[in-house]
Design an enzyme around this catalytic site. Structure first.
Site, mmCIF file in Angstrom:
data_model
loop_
_atom_site.group_PDB
_atom_site.id
_atom_site.type_symbol
_atom_site.label_atom_id
_atom_site.label_comp_id
_atom_site.label_asym_id
_atom_site.label_seq_id
_atom_site.Cartn_x
_atom_site.Cartn_y
_atom_site.Cartn_z
ATOM 1 C CB CYS A 1 -28.159 -26.888 -24.686
ATOM 2 S SG CYS A 1 -27.547 -26.510 -23.026
ATOM 3 C CD GLU B 1 -21.571 -29.655 -22.104
ATOM 4 O OE1 GLU B 1 -21.909 -28.971 -21.118
ATOM 5 O OE2 GLU B 1 -22.406 -30.107 -22.912
HETATM 6 NI NI NI Z 1 -25.432 -27.125 -22.916
#
Ligand code: NI
Length: 186
Positions: A93, A138
């Site tokens: 991420c 997401e």
């Molecule tokens: Ni992320």
């Protein structure tokens, strides 16, 4: 359009739930541009609005490979309307620089959302492909859920986080998904 600062794990905004978009206004379209520009600048596969400090239900994804033309997909007020199967794969991420760990995800998802013009669409992603995992990753950001909350091994993940000088796992945030565990046993 601008490349925005991406919040790192530990910042409170990443844990806050995001609000629905009521109107795909010019401001929301600017947010979409900022998300895209920032995602491409960081070589990410996806980026959600809370990661740039905006708690609105918007994220962008581009799973195109380096030798393929760009293929940005914009999701406003997304809802996962179907999910099935299970897969374990390594994820990272942009809010966790250089830290990767194995996480559990559904293999197949169907999502409905509005595009950047406010037009509804439905998208299906299957077989644990990158797009299927990116949508779940997401979408989670919009509820303050992070990929480490889905980790396969919390002790291993804690070691990885500490190696990258990031805060440890928050055990109370770990997501329990008996459906996925059942599937993985098959
Ligand atoms: Ni992320």
């Amino acid at each position: 359009m601008a490349v925005k600062k991406v919040l790192q794990y530990g910042e409170k905004t990443l844990r806050e739930p995001s609000k629905e978009v009521h109107k795909v206004s010019k401001k929301v379209q600017e947010l979409v541009h900022d998300l895209l520009e920032t995602m491409y600048a960081k070589n990410g596969v996806g980026l959600a609005a809370p990661q740039i400090g905006v708690n609105l239900r918007v994220f962008v994804i581009d799973v195109s490979k380096n030798d393929e033309p760009l293929n940005p997909i914009v999701f406003i007020n997304p809802k996962i309307i179907k999910k099935s199967g299970a897969v374990v794969a390594q994820e990272g991420c942009i809010s966790f620089p250089e830290a990767y760990t194995d996480v559990k995800r559904y293999a197949n998802v169907m999502v409905k959302a509005l595009d950047r013009h406010g037009k509804p669409f439905v998208l299906e992603a299957k077989d644990g492909e990158l797009l299927a995992r990116a949508i779940q990753h997401e979408n989670d950001h919009l509820d303050g859920i992070l990929f480490i909350d889905h980790c396969v091994n919390r002790f291993e993940t804690d070691e990885i986080l500490s190696k990258h000088k990031l805060p440890p796992i928050e055990p109370e945030k770990l997501v329990s998904e008996p459906e996925i565990d059942e599937e993985l046993k098959k």
